[in-house]
Design a protein around this motif. Structure first.
Motif, mmCIF file in Angstrom:
data_model
loop_
_atom_site.group_PDB
_atom_site.id
_atom_site.type_symbol
_atom_site.label_atom_id
_atom_site.label_comp_id
_atom_site.label_asym_id
_atom_site.label_seq_id
_atom_site.Cartn_x
_atom_site.Cartn_y
_atom_site.Cartn_z
ATOM 1 N N PRO A 122 0.778 -1.267 -0.007
ATOM 2 C CA PRO A 122 -0.059 -0.002 -0.015
ATOM 3 C C PRO A 122 0.950 1.168 0.128
ATOM 4 N N TYR A 123 1.948 1.125 0.805
ATOM 5 C CA TYR A 123 2.910 2.547 0.910
ATOM 6 C C TYR A 123 3.490 2.756 -0.425
ATOM 7 N N ASN A 124 3.554 1.945 -1.488
ATOM 8 C CA ASN A 124 4.023 2.152 -2.735
ATOM 9 C C ASN A 124 2.941 2.711 -3.591
ATOM 10 N N LEU A 125 1.827 1.827 -3.495
ATOM 11 C CA LEU A 125 0.706 2.300 -4.748
ATOM 12 C C LEU A 125 0.198 3.512 -4.211
ATOM 13 N N ALA A 150 -6.600 -3.548 -2.023
ATOM 14 C CA ALA A 150 -7.379 -3.208 -1.298
ATOM 15 C C ALA A 150 -8.880 -3.592 -1.421
ATOM 16 N N SER A 151 -9.350 -3.746 -2.639
ATOM 17 C CA SER A 151 -10.774 -4.007 -2.789
ATOM 18 C C SER A 151 -11.231 -5.634 -2.782
ATOM 19 N N VAL A 152 -9.910 -6.475 -2.596
ATOM 20 C CA VAL A 152 -10.207 -7.949 -2.795
ATOM 21 C C VAL A 152 -10.415 -8.253 -1.199
ATOM 22 N N SER A 153 -11.622 -9.041 -1.078
ATOM 23 C CA SER A 153 -12.073 -9.551 0.239
ATOM 24 C C SER A 153 -11.133 -10.507 1.003
#
Ligand code: SF4
Ligand code: SF4
Lengths: 341, 364
Positions: free
Chosen positions: A197-200, A224-227
């Motif tokens: 996340p800290y790269n994206l 982040a949107s994958v359950s």
């Protein structure tokens, strides 16, 4: 009012709503460092160990940005956030590295979160400890914890609806509905974007990769949107349980993306010298190659990566997908798999 | 079933003893060489840590010799070690050189699991035989460590470093061949006698602690023979960790209950208050210990991109300052240059010598 500083780096992008709600309920003012800029990056490069990965260096920069402006720095020791899983060895020694290398820091709150440890320190213990630094009122702490969970739940819900973390944070604040709609509007292409996340979501570091992809007509899906259930299910197929939380998310999302026929391509953004990704990325790359579908590209960034090079590769990748998509309308879909990495 | 295992310094001696006594068919990979490195580097992920690459090279060379099964230690994080086997298997499969992998996973290792793993390799075998084999392998590990420790002590002192290396080689070869404990005691006695006959310089000698990621510390090929280089520069080297400690920790998961590293972790706590995987915390703790004991310096080695050691390295400046002990860190992989390593070591030795001299003058 007491001020607690939260660096906008590393797992900020996962936990900020949770942390902020907790402090706010305790009547503590939360100060977040600004979005990454050149000054912050340079400060990080100057003070962190040269051999550290870029995300860790950047964390140093964000800490320096807050230092002097807050009463406390919030740098929790995130050892394990899921049962029998870790994030990364570097997260475990983060506060220690800061203390040694940066002078005159405000006191660091580095309470440990270690759900796998012998003492099983989960979020509720964690917040109890953090809260007790500021108040003896256990009811208040309890209440703050509840409202933290509530904020977190809301944030997760927005993520699953397809918003990216920064957008979900804004949406939760009712700031920008516009951002939300921009995701929903269907792009010409749909691309899965893997990465920590800290790269994206740090658009300075990623050189606004997501923005660029969107400009080129692609809508972007991230882990982040994958359950969580899906990730658990996908990673069950691994020969051995993966003990990295982020790594598990990457692999689970990659497998989900590979199976998703609506996706036109997958890009994996990694940090140069990242330990876990050196293995996780390798596995993903191999599986992508075996499947040959969808097209896959790996981008590695560090502080020396030039924007021009990144854009060239991205453009080439998107062009290739567009061509392929066009061809698919004419030739049967068992055409040559295309590869780029 | 022809079983191989990855090299790590003198570990092969211990493994051979164990396997032979359990009736396993061992295919020892050829000693790690340039070729091993090339093979490993060619097929391993680019940013994997150096031990993974060297191991992979060992497997490929063992495969050429007919090995079909790999026995290795595993792990459950947080570091990469625990996923080596799975990535390596994936690579071997793709190369069409599939091998069976038997991984000993700590810390869930129990005597029962050790036996189950062994039984699945050799068939039915009695507890007593397993116990005896392990005990014997353990003696060998201790004997190897005794020799190594002595050599570290003698290297700066001897006028005849080549003779010393020859004695060492002989002793290790004989330990490797020894078939019972009595023989081993005899070998150690002979070795000590040989050493005693060596004419020695008198001191004082610079003393250096050798710390870091365990594979790199224990495998001379991975650390570019750093112990010997330091010894030849007139430095007495003390290792922070020995083979027997590793075996206990990784293969037997503390089954044998030798003294662990807890006291070192305690020493690290004021600086690094958490385990960080690998041997990061031990690196910090051992440096504190060497500082307390008045050593002249600490040499710290790690594979390039090694996470726990990057954390440790970040923290060493504080220990160095508090205890007045200089430290020198090397990140090593296939691209490290020997000349550069030698130059840096020599400069470090000069620095330590100068500091000692200064201190001596101040005390006068
Ligand atoms: S997971 Fe990778 S990028 Fe993140 S802190 Fe660890 S080494 Fe750095
Ligand atoms: S300790 Fe270092 S060498 Fe060992 S697995 Fe971890 S990163 Fe690799």
């Amino acid at each position: 009012m007491i001020k607690v500083g939260i660096p906008r780096a590393l797992l900020f992008y996962f936990y900020y709503p949770l942390w902020r709600a907790f402090f706010t309920e305790l009547d503590i003012q939360v100060v977040v460092s600004p979005e990454t800029n050149k000054r912050i990056l340079d400060a990080g490069l100057r003070t962190a160990l040269g051999e550290a990965c870029l995300p860790v260096k950047l964390f140093f920069g964000h800490v320096l940005e807050l230092s002097g402006k807050v009463d406390y720095l919030f740098v929790p020791r995130l050892i394990s956030v899921e049962h029998k899983e870790y994030i990364c060895p570097k997260f475990m020694g983060l506060s220690d590295m800061l203390r040694v290398r940066l002078a005159n820091l405000p006191p660091i709150i580095d309470t440990a979160l270690d759900v796998s440890g012998r003492r099983g320190l989960d979020w509720s213990h964690f917040f109890e400890k953090v809260g007790s630094i500021f108040t003896r009122d256990r009811h208040l702490i309890k209440r703050a914890y509840c409202s933290a969970l509530e904020a977190d739940k809301n944030f997760r819900r927005l993520l699953k609806s397809g918003l990216l973390p920064p957008e979900a944070m804004d949406a939760a604040d009712g700031i920008s509905e516009a951002a939300a709609t921009s995701v929903a509007s269907p792009g010409f292409l749909k691309i899965g974007l893997l990465g920590h996340p800290y790269n994206l979501y740090d658009s300075y570091i990623s050189m606004n990769l997501i923005g660029k992809m969107r400009q080129m007509g692609a809508s972007v899906v991230t882990p982040a949107s994958v359950s969580d259930d899906l990730i658990d299910n996908q990673t069950k197929r691994l020969p051995k349980r993966l003990f990295w939380t982020l790594g598990k998310q990457m692999i689970g999302s990659a497998l989900t993306f590979f199976e998703n026929e609506k996706l036109d391509g997958v890009i994996y953004l990694t940090s140069f010298g990242c330990g876990p990704e050196s293995l996780v990325g390798e596995l993903v790359k191999r599986w992508a190659k075996h499947r040959g579908n969808p097209p896959f590209m790996m981008l590695t960034i560090d502080e020396h990566t030039g924007e021009a090079g990144l854009v060239t590769r991205l453009e080439a990748f998107i062009e290739m997908i567009k061509r392929r998509k066009k061809n698919e309308d004419h030739v049967p879909s068992y055409g040559q798999p295309v590869h780029c990495c | 079933m022809r079983i191989t295992y990855p090299h790590m310094g003198n570990l092969y001696i211990v493994v051979r003893a164990l396997f032979t006594n359990l009736g396993l068919d061992l295919v020892l990979p050829p000693p790690t060489s340039r070729r091993t490195v090339e093979l490993g580097v060619r097929y391993a992920p680019e940013f994997a840590c150096f031990p993974l690459k060297l191991n992979l090279g060992n497997f490929l060379e063992a495969w050429e010799l007919g090995a079909d099964t790999i026995l290795m230690a595993g792990g459950v994080g947080p570091c990469r070690f625990g996923y080596y086997a799975q990535v390596q298997k994936e690579i071997l499969d793709e190369l069409g050189k599939s091998m069976e992998m038997v991984v000993l996973e700590p810390p869930d290792v129990s005597w029962r699991e050790v036996r189950d793993k062994i039984r699945c390799l050799v068939g039915d075998i009695s507890w007593w035989r397993i116990f005896k084999a392990i005990r014997f392998a353990w003696y060998k590990a201790r004997a190897v460590d005794t020799v190594e420790e002595r050599v570290l002590f003698l290297r700066p002192r001897t006028y005849e470093p080549h003779r010393l290396e020859e004695y060492r080689r002989q002793a290790l070869r004989r330990i490797d061949e020894a078939s019972d404990k009595r023989e081993m005691d005899e070998i150690l006695r002979d070795f000590n006698n040989q050493c005693r006959a060596l004419p020695l310089r008198s001191g004082p000698f610079l003393r250096v602690g050798f710390v870091g990621e365990i594979f790199t510390v224990l495998e001379p090929f991975a650390n570019y023979d750093m112990e010997r280089r330091l010894g030849l520069l007139g430095v007495e080297v003390t290792r922070s960790i020995y083979l027997s400690a590793w075996i206990n920790e990784h293969l037997f998961g503390g089954l044998l209950r030798v003294k662990g590293m807890e006291h070192v972790d305690k020493l690290a706590a004021p600086y690094l208050n958490s385990f960080v995987g690998g041997h990061g915390q031990e690196t910090v703790g051992s440096t504190v210990e060497f500082g307390k004991q008045g050593y002249d310096g600490v040499v710290h080695v790690a594979p390039f991109t090694c996470m726990p050691e990057i954390v440790a390295h970040s923290i060493l400046p504080a220990v160095s300052k508090d205890y007045g002990i200089p430290t020198l860190t090397f990140y090593l992989d296939e691209q490290s240059g020997e000349a550069g390593i030698q130059t840096r070591l020599e400069a470090f030795v000069d620095l330590m010598a100068a500091r000692r001299e200064k201190r001596r003058k101040e005390n006068l």
